[in-house]
Enzyme design. Structure first.
Site, mmCIF file in Angstrom:
data_model
loop_
_atom_site.group_PDB
_atom_site.id
_atom_site.type_symbol
_atom_site.label_atom_id
_atom_site.label_comp_id
_atom_site.label_asym_id
_atom_site.label_seq_id
_atom_site.Cartn_x
_atom_site.Cartn_y
_atom_site.Cartn_z
ATOM 1 N N THR A 36 -1.254 -0.328 5.016
ATOM 2 C CA THR A 36 -2.199 -0.098 5.753
ATOM 3 C C THR A 36 -3.169 -1.276 6.343
ATOM 4 O O THR A 36 -4.015 -1.146 7.170
ATOM 5 C CB THR A 36 -3.355 0.888 4.948
ATOM 6 O OG1 THR A 36 -3.663 0.424 3.737
ATOM 7 C CG2 THR A 36 -2.568 2.270 4.656
ATOM 8 N N LYS A 37 -2.768 -2.435 5.653
ATOM 9 C CA LYS A 37 -3.607 -3.502 6.173
ATOM 10 C C LYS A 37 -3.204 -4.448 7.385
ATOM 11 O O LYS A 37 -1.958 -3.923 7.892
ATOM 12 C CB LYS A 37 -3.521 -4.643 4.749
ATOM 13 C CG LYS A 37 -3.905 -4.001 3.476
ATOM 14 C CD LYS A 37 -5.529 -3.599 3.641
ATOM 15 C CE LYS A 37 -6.017 -2.812 2.394
ATOM 16 N NZ LYS A 37 -5.427 -1.772 1.821
#
Length: 378
Positions: free
Chosen positions: A182-183
């Protein structure tokens, strides 16, 4: 328009070829060619002089707790609005967590409340750079020095962000980053980095990361054999993770530029919308465009907006439930002072899709759909 997911992990360049090269060379164990290439990149491009790749940010935080000799009876100050790993890493060593309220302007720890939570048992202040937006590190570091307390930066979301032109992750004694899927930059779904800014902790960090042994010294020829010398665990990632990440780091500026373009598009489109409160970036902070959130009237309105966007094919998400309100939080922590903003603002916050492959046309569609909520419900 096709459905718009909340997040899509990024594949942008040489991920596959680097992984294939690692396989071809039969170099899969951590601290090999790709791990070292990544660590050199962080040093030369972000000023993270002493960094170590780890399997994930949770383990980076656990390393930090061991490094700071956290033990039963110690206290650690942090915000309650954060991921569970921020607290868990220190609770595992026996610490009591002292949560304090957030600054609603940034959703970060309110640095003005830190001193009121300090006791003679306080061993560390853990700050979380939420959404890639820096805490007031000038004041945090000043308070820590005044009281002889260590600082840990939970910079899971903050790679590439800056405070007063200096990279986040360079302020605390220790900093921890995430390369989760998700980064902004991922090492293939999981991954992390621990950064040591306090030279006194460097040698022990190597030992802890190598299962409590001095194997790093053995590899450098400083000892003729390695031994178990301290606490530690297995904190080395696979070379596959580092190979994937290096391909992303090669495109660092491109990724950062695109994410900030998306962030700015959201901000320009939604500024002035009567029903929305937008996130704020203080002047001294340079953001990495990690996420874009809005705040709604209350939790009920947020639920209705999520349902409304889903009907338009748009996936949106709220974020952390404050840790002090959880079952474990009530057992392992105290909330110091008044919870004026943490709970209320966490219930109003809504994150909109933001990832590299999101198009500006899709952002326009998301904004139109969000604004239509109020016209559809007149």
């Amino acid at each position: 328009m096709n459905k718009i997911p909340f997040n899509l992990p990024l594949v942008i360049g040489n991920e596959l070829s680097f992984i294939e090269e690692a396989l071809k060379n039969k170099e899969l164990i951590g601290d090999g060619y790709y791990s070292k290439r990544c660590q050199e990149w962080f040093k030369h491009n972000l000023g993270l002089a002493y960094s170590f790749m780890v399997p994930n940010c949770t383990q980076a935080l656990e390393m930090a707790a061991i490094l700071l000799n956290i033990k039963n009876g110690d206290e650690v100050i942090m915000p309650s609005y954060t991921f569970v790993s921020t607290a868990n890493a220190f609770v595992l060593r026996g610490a009591k967590i002292r949560f304090i309220d957030i600054n609603p302007d940034t959703m970060n720890i309110d640095d003005r409340l830190i001193e009121s939570a300090i006791t003679d048992k306080t061993k560390a202040i853990v700050v979380v750079h939420y959404a890639g937006i820096s805490c007031n590190m000038g004041n945090v570091i000043a308070i820590a020095k005044k009281n002889n307390i260590k600082v840990v930066e939970d910079a899971a979301q903050a790679l590439g962000s800056k405070y007063n032109s200096k990279s986040l992750g360079t302020f605390g004694d220790i900093a921890c980053f995430s390369f989760h899927g998700t980064k902004n930059y991922t090492s293939g779904g999981e991954g992390g980095l621990v950064v040591i800014n306090n030279p006194e902790l460097l040698e022990r960090a190597e030992i802890i990361r190598e299962k409590g042994t001095n194997r790093s010294k053995f590899y450098r020829g400083q000892v003729d054999k390695y031994n178990w010398v301290d606490l530690g665990s297995s904190y080395l990632p696979s070379e596959i993770q580092s190979a994937y990440l290096l391909a992303q780091l090669e495109n660092f500026d491109l990724i950062n530029k695109k994410r900030n373009e998306i962030w700015n598009k959201y901000y320009s489109r939604l500024s002035g919308v009567l029903h929305l409160e937008l996130m704020n970036i203080p002047n001294e902070i340079e953001s990495n465009g990690h996420l874009f959130y809005v705040k709604l009237k209350d939790e009920n309105e947020r639920s209705n907006v999520i349902k409304h966007l889903n009907e338009y094919g748009i996936s949106s998400a709220f974020h952390y439930v404050p840790l002090h309100s959880s079952l474990a939080g009530k057992k392992y922590s105290d909330f110091i002072g008044v919870d004026k903003y943490t709970t209320v603002d966490s219930e109003r916050l809504l994150r909109l899709p933001l990832y590299y492959d999101l198009t500006i046309e899709q952002v326009d569609y998301i904004c139109d759909s969000l604004i239509n909520f109020w016209s559809d419900n007149v």
